[in-house]
Design an enzyme around this catalytic site. Structure first.
Site, PDB file in Angstrom:
ATOM      1  N   ASP A 123      92.432   3.910  70.253  1.00 26.76           N
ATOM      2  CA  ASP A 123      91.152   4.563  69.729  1.00 26.76           C
ATOM      3  C   ASP A 123      90.741   5.664  70.692  1.00 26.76           C
ATOM      4  OD1 ASP A 123      88.317   4.723  68.841  1.00 26.76           O
ATOM      5  OD2 ASP A 123      89.197   3.225  67.535  1.00 26.76           O
ATOM      6  N   ASP A 124      89.714   6.190  70.736  1.00 25.43           N
ATOM      7  CA  ASP A 124      89.130   7.332  71.523  1.00 25.43           C
ATOM      8  C   ASP A 124      89.569   7.313  72.935  1.00 25.43           C
ATOM      9  OD1 ASP A 124      87.704   9.376  72.510  1.00 25.43           O
ATOM     10  OD2 ASP A 124      85.787   8.566  71.628  1.00 25.43           O
ATOM     11  N   ARG A 138      75.920  13.261  70.004  1.00 31.95           N
ATOM     12  CA  ARG A 138      76.845  12.405  70.575  1.00 31.95           C
ATOM     13  C   ARG A 138      77.638  13.587  71.567  1.00 31.95           C
ATOM     14  NH1 ARG A 138      82.374   9.064  69.802  1.00 31.95           N
ATOM     15  NH2 ARG A 138      81.632   6.991  70.828  1.00 31.95           N
ATOM     16  N   ASP A 196      87.966   9.929  62.577  1.00 30.86           N
ATOM     17  CA  ASP A 196      86.571   9.782  62.789  1.00 30.86           C
ATOM     18  C   ASP A 196      85.691  10.985  62.745  1.00 30.86           C
ATOM     19  OD1 ASP A 196      84.316   8.071  63.793  1.00 30.86           O
ATOM     20  OD2 ASP A 196      85.031   7.583  65.600  1.00 30.86           O
ATOM     21  N   MET A 197      84.523  10.887  62.778  1.00 39.74           N
ATOM     22  CA  MET A 197      83.391  12.062  62.575  1.00 39.74           C
ATOM     23  C   MET A 197      82.042  11.327  63.068  1.00 39.74           C
ATOM     24  SD  MET A 197      80.950  13.714  61.033  1.00 39.74           S
ATOM     25  CE  MET A 197      80.534  13.016  59.439  1.00 39.74           C
ATOM     26  N   ASN A 198      81.557  11.815  64.125  1.00 41.31           N
ATOM     27  CA  ASN A 198      80.468  11.350  64.769  1.00 41.31           C
ATOM     28  C   ASN A 198      79.346  12.017  64.819  1.00 41.31           C
ATOM     29  OD1 ASN A 198      81.453   8.364  65.679  1.00 41.31           O
ATOM     30  ND2 ASN A 198      82.991   9.330  66.313  1.00 41.31           N
ATOM     31  N   CYS A 254      86.474   7.190  58.955  1.00 39.61           N
ATOM     32  CA  CYS A 254      85.370   6.644  59.581  1.00 39.61           C
ATOM     33  C   CYS A 254      84.573   7.669  60.058  1.00 39.61           C
ATOM     34  CB  CYS A 254      86.259   6.029  61.259  1.00 39.61           C
ATOM     35  SG  CYS A 254      84.986   5.385  62.349  1.00 39.61           S
ATOM     36  N   ASP A 269      80.296   0.397  62.509  1.00 41.01           N
ATOM     37  CA  ASP A 269      80.380   0.128  63.724  1.00 41.01           C
ATOM     38  C   ASP A 269      79.816  -1.169  64.315  1.00 41.01           C
ATOM     39  OD1 ASP A 269      81.822   2.295  64.523  1.00 41.01           O
ATOM     40  OD2 ASP A 269      80.406   3.646  65.474  1.00 41.01           O
TER      41      ASP A 269
HETATM   42  C1  DGJ Z   1      82.844   5.891  66.414  1.00 44.17           C
HETATM   43  C2  DGJ Z   1      83.854   4.659  65.587  1.00 44.17           C
HETATM   44  O1  DGJ Z   1      83.225   4.122  64.437  1.00 44.17           O
HETATM   45  C3  DGJ Z   1      84.265   3.690  66.477  1.00 44.17           C
HETATM   46  O2  DGJ Z   1      85.129   2.548  65.966  1.00 44.17           O
HETATM   47  C4  DGJ Z   1      85.182   4.201  67.458  1.00 44.17           C
HETATM   48  O3  DGJ Z   1      86.406   4.755  67.078  1.00 44.17           O
HETATM   49  C5  DGJ Z   1      84.148   5.342  68.232  1.00 44.17           C
HETATM   50  N1  DGJ Z   1      83.844   6.211  67.343  1.00 44.17           N
HETATM   51  C6  DGJ Z   1      85.319   6.192  69.348  1.00 44.17           C
HETATM   52  O4  DGJ Z   1      84.382   7.103  69.915  1.00 44.17           O
END
Ligand code: DGJ
Length: 725
Positions: A364-365, A441, A476-478, A524, A546
């Site tokens: 992951d990250d 973020r 992912d995209m946050n 995600c 999450d």
């Molecule tokens: C958000 C994702 O939903 C998590 O599972 C993880 O990958 C984090 N980002 C990592 O920054």
């Protein structure tokens, strides 16, 4: 033929095996006649259309049209043509004229064209037939084509709208919804899926009232908060009974959906791109096509509606070669290590996970740039050698040597201010025309309306994906969009930016998924912030949330299952106390909840007790044995956590020979009553046997009498497996 045009009666009949949708031509207008259970026999518009001219209702061009559009169920209502209800289309000609659409023709053909630049359902000429109805504004030469694709066997109709500017001037499209349906009644509940980060897609039901009941996203993504799905359930409809009319959007950006009840108690249901902060300048000769809406009618409540969607997603939406394949069981290192890992730790994790049957490890990250927390490095997609001295390739090789697959996390749409990329291209940031840009973020959004940015992402990821044996990518995209502007786009087109961003994203995904067909992509967006049919077109599974707490997951997965199949939902076993909610649940229950989706682990197996490892080993073996039933069978929801203190599901293989029943007690009370789980979809006379619990009963007993359960312990769960004998 599933689409018939009756020239004498001026009626289009769109039939699936179990449903009918009918449209008529009245004067020069297109009216909606019927949507529901399949009907047969001939009829005329006058037979079924109750028209009265109402006081205060205006009539447009009385010379050619005797009707008031306000009093009719319109098939595709345009702003400016005497229908003051919520319109589906608004065009600004810039000279005070309004759009006046007249029926001008139709074509019917087998198959279905791909929508240019957008994900859309697909099918062969034997599976789908398309009707295009052409409407024209003769004054301005604007052509609006309503597209209906009928998947006869699936009981699905999809809709989209194409605008052709055949005139000589630019026109501004201020609104173009993809579907609008008018009903003569208002006795409906609107069902939608609402939530927040880590609490996605809880079911919400409200009675319609006069005025507009609307859900929307203005965040640039389909969102955690509201999913692009609505259903109108006729009052009294349940999981197994009654009429349900529903729409789901094949789109990942801003949307609007809702139902408006007018002063005559008529209801207009609609869905499309959100007109909020949207407009599109359409020059002469140019075409704009809206994303597709999937429409499902069920005469047997929400359960049947869901099963239609699930089959449709598996067969006609998810284009990945993995859409119909059993997927690997993975361990993701996020909750196990967060940013604190190195090659040695990852290899140890992989080996231990392999011992209990896991098939793939996902990094992951935190593997790139200087990233040791969320404050930096997005955009710098080169490996951090202090954590991974042998690079991604070196790590992937070692994983391969222990006979596991390797997957990797990326968040390519984003950029950190602390990054090499930002130093080089500050102008690539969305919002960079603003004086200040918000951080979410700690990150900014790359401007995907700029083709140069899209090409950069494609190149850098192509290099990464071909640099090692990568079997899986978590995309992912946050963060949400805030300053929706682009330096690349002309000032008078800034309201196109949110949609152009999504088109850029789809271009990137199209290119990468075509270029790397063997990679399994998982979507995600901070968990389930972009859980929609648009993403599922490219990525056949999505990290559902999450929140990995087993009990919260019951609600999230139950709500999500209204539309999306189990095999699209990433579901992982994590540690207790749970990292998001602090709740402690048993390992059995955590496993059972993860079994309801794409099973995986999200914990440090090195730290698990022997007892936990033994449960995990058994759970994984069970999933391997049963995953075909969960992923490709039919799902029945037996008991809703939103209406009771428990939740239950049934999965049944298509040949009806294997049945899995899951029951979860959320809260018990003293001396609880017996609950009876009434199974569904079984062969009445067949005998079903659950060896472990030694229960042998006929299909009819299991369905009519049910299985009795005493929910006596908070968070307790059980799974039964019946086989037809
Ligand atoms: C958000 C994702 O939903 C998590 O599972 C993880 O990958 C984090 N980002 C990592 O920054």
């Amino acid at each position: 033929m599933s689409i018939i045009y009756d020239d004498k009666e001026k009626i289009f009949l769109i039939n699936t095996i179990e449903t009918t949708y009918a449209i008529g031509i009245m004067g020069q207008y297109l009216v909606h006649l019927y949507w529901g259970k399949r009907i047969s026999g001939k009829f005329s518009i006058n037979d079924i259309m109750p028209y009265v001219s109402r006081p205060y209702a205006s009539i447009f061009r009385k010379d050619v049209n005797p009707y008031s559009n306000e009093c009719l169920p319109m098939e595709y209502p345009a702003f400016g043509s005497c229908d003051p209800r919520y319109p589906a289309i608004e065009i600004d000609y810039g000279d005070g004229n309004f759009l006046n659409l007249e029926y001008t023709g139709y074509i019917i053909y087998r198959g279905k064209h791909k929508i240019d630049s957008l994900p859309s359902s697909f099918g062969t000429e034997n599976e789908v037939t398309t009707l295009e109805i052409e409407l024209t504004d003769k004054t301005k030469n604007t052509q609006v084509v309503l597209m209906y694709s009928v998947f006869e066997e699936m009981n699905v109709i999809t809709r989209s709208v194409k605008i052709n500017n055949l005139g000589t001037e630019d026109i501004i499209v201020d609104k173009v919804l993809s579907a609008s349906v008018d009903f003569f009644e208002n006795d409906f509940q609107m069902i939608s899926l609402s939530g927040a980060w880590a609490r996605e897609r809880h079911i919400e039901k409200i009675d319609l009232h006069h005025g507009n009941t609307m859900i929307e996203s203005r965040r640039g993504a389909s969102s955690h908060q509201l999913n692009p799905f609505i259903a109108l359930a006729r009052k009294g409809a349940t999981e197994t009974y009654g009429d349900v009319f529903s729409m789901n959007f094949v789109y990942s950006g801003n949307f609007v959906a809702g139902a408006e009840v007018d002063h005559y108690q008529m209801t207009r249901m609609y869905m499309g791109i959100n007109p909020f902060n949207f407009s599109w300048k359409l020059s002469p000769g140019k075409v704009f096509q809206s994303p597709e809406v999937i429409m499902v009618y069920s005469d047997e409540g929400l359960g049947k509606m869901s099963r239609v969607y699930h089959d449709f997603f598996r067969e006609h939406i998810c284009k990945s070669k993995y859409s119909k394949k059993v997927r690997p069981i993975l361990i993701n290192n996020w909750e196990a290590t967060y940013y604190d890992f190195n090659e040695e730790k990852l290899i140890k994790l992989a080996k231990k996970a392999k011992e209990i049957g896991v098939e793939m490890i996902v990094l992951d990250d935190g593997w790139f740039g200087e990233r040791n927390d969320p404050s930096s490095s997005l955009g710098d997609w080169y490996v951090n050698k202090s954590k991974l001295p042998n690079g991604i390739d070196g790590l992937a090789k070692k994983i391969d040597e222990i006979d596991m697959k390797f997957g990797i996390w990326v968040e390519p749409e984003m950029i950190s201010e602390k990054s090499v990329l930002f130093g080089k291209h500050p102008d690539w940031v969305m919002g960079s025309c603003s004086e200040y840009i918000s951080e979410g973020r700690n990150q900014y959004i790359l401007d995907l309306s700029n083709p140069e940015v899209c090409e950069y992402i494609i190149d850098v990821l192509s290099d990464l994906f071909s640099s090692a044996k990568i079997s899986y990518v978590k995309w992912d995209m946050n963060r949400s969009m805030n300053e929706v502007n682009s330096r690349y786009i002309d000032n008078d087109r800034q309201k196109e930016v949110a949609h152009r961003y999504i088109l850029g994203l789809y271009y990137i995904l199209d290119t990468l998924t075509e270029r790397f067909p063997n990679i399994l992509f998982e979507g995600c967006a901070g968990g389930g912030g972009r859980f929609d049919a648009g993403m599922l077109y490219y990525m056949p599974q999505i990290w559902t949330s999450d929140c990995t707490d087993a009990i919260e997951r019951l609600y999230i997965q139950y709500g999500t299952s209204l539309v999306y199949p189990a095999l699209s939902m990433g579901a992982h076993v994590s540690v207790v106390p749970n990292h998001q909610l602090g709740r402690t649940t048993s390992i059995e229950t955590r496993i059972n909840v993860a079994l309801l989706g794409q099973f995986g682990l999200e914990l440090d197996v090195e730290k698990c007790s022997d007892e936990e490892l033994s449960h995990l080993r058994k759970g994984i073996a069970k999933y391997k044995e049963l995953r075909e039933i969960i992923q490709f069978g039919d799902m029945y929801r037996l008991c809703s956590p939103f209406d009771s203190n428990s939740a239950s599901w049934e999965f049944i293989s298509k040949d009806k020979k294997d049945i899995l029943v899951f029951n979860f007690c959320i809260f018990t009370n003293a001396n609880p009553k017996f609950s009876f789980l009434h199974l569904q979809g079984l062969e009445e006379d067949a005998i079903y046997y659950d060896e472990e619990h030694n229960i042998k009963l006929s299909g009819s007993v299991l369905m009519r009498n049910g299985i009795s359960l005493l929910n006596t312990e908070d968070y307790k769960s059980e799974m039964l497996h019946f086989k037809m004998i």
